[in-house]
Design an enzyme around this catalytic site. Structure first.
Site, short mmCIF file in Angstrom:
data_model
loop_
_atom_site.label_atom_id
_atom_site.label_comp_id
_atom_site.label_asym_id
_atom_site.label_seq_id
_atom_site.Cartn_x
_atom_site.Cartn_y
_atom_site.Cartn_z
N THR A 17 0.58 -1.31 -0.12
CA THR A 17 -0.21 -0.15 -0.21
C THR A 17 0.71 1.06 -0.08
O THR A 17 2.51 1.26 0.79
CB THR A 17 -0.93 -0.22 1.09
OG1 THR A 17 -0.22 0.08 2.30
CG2 THR A 17 -1.97 -1.35 1.22
N ASP A 18 -0.07 2.84 -0.67
CA ASP A 18 1.17 3.68 -0.10
C ASP A 18 0.65 4.14 1.47
O ASP A 18 -0.39 3.11 1.59
CB ASP A 18 0.25 4.78 -1.23
CG ASP A 18 -1.08 4.90 -1.48
OD1 ASP A 18 -2.13 4.50 -0.13
OD2 ASP A 18 -1.89 5.33 -2.49
N ALA A 19 1.29 5.29 1.63
CA ALA A 19 0.77 5.82 2.59
C ALA A 19 -0.89 6.30 3.38
O ALA A 19 -0.51 6.65 3.79
CB ALA A 19 1.02 6.78 2.90
#
Length: 141
Positions: free
Chosen positions: A21-23
């Site tokens: 995932t991203d942030a």
């Protein structure tokens, strides 16, 4: 190689981990390519095709030639994705797959991916062996 083609269309489940995932906790878009690669590899393995052995025995490997992806909804951290793979076309030296990522019955991402068979030394297209082509044709939807 096995002749069991009951696996098509093939489905495999994969959990979304933090590293995917991203942030914001949403699956980074390029990771769908990794998920689909894993699903194609496991489908081949279920058919009895080990890619390392194929490279050593027949001097053939698979490379992605063309990718088309359509993103519909985001996958998030901890989601359990159902990856579905189906062969839509078998050419003399290529396979076209339709793959999708689902979560809870909802379509998140879908793709059309062309994979080519190439010589391990020259990386030039090379036809499937008769045995491999027959197996792939049987698995086509």
């Amino acid at each position: 190689m096995s002749t069991d083609t009951r696996a098509m269309p093939f489905q495999m489940d994969i959990r979304v981990y933090y590293e995917d995932t991203d942030a914001g906790g949403v699956v980074y878009y390029a990771n769908y390519l990794k998920f689909f690669e894993r699903a194609r590899t496991e489908w081949l393995r279920q058919l009895g095709i080990n890619q390392s052995e194929l490279a050593a025995r027949e001097h053939r490997i698979f490379v992605v030639k063309d990718v088309e992806l359509h993103y519909r909804k985001p996958a998030r951290l901890d989601d359990l994705l159902a990856l579905r793979s189906a062969v839509t076309r078998v050419g003399p030296a290529s396979i076209r797959f339709r793959q999708s990522a689902m979560c809870g019955g909802e379509l998140l991402c879908e793709s059309n991916i062309q994979v080519c068979c190439v010589d391990v030394d020259t990386l030039r297209p090379t036809p499937f062996s008769t045995e491999l082509r027959t197996l792939l044709e049987k698995a086509k939807n």
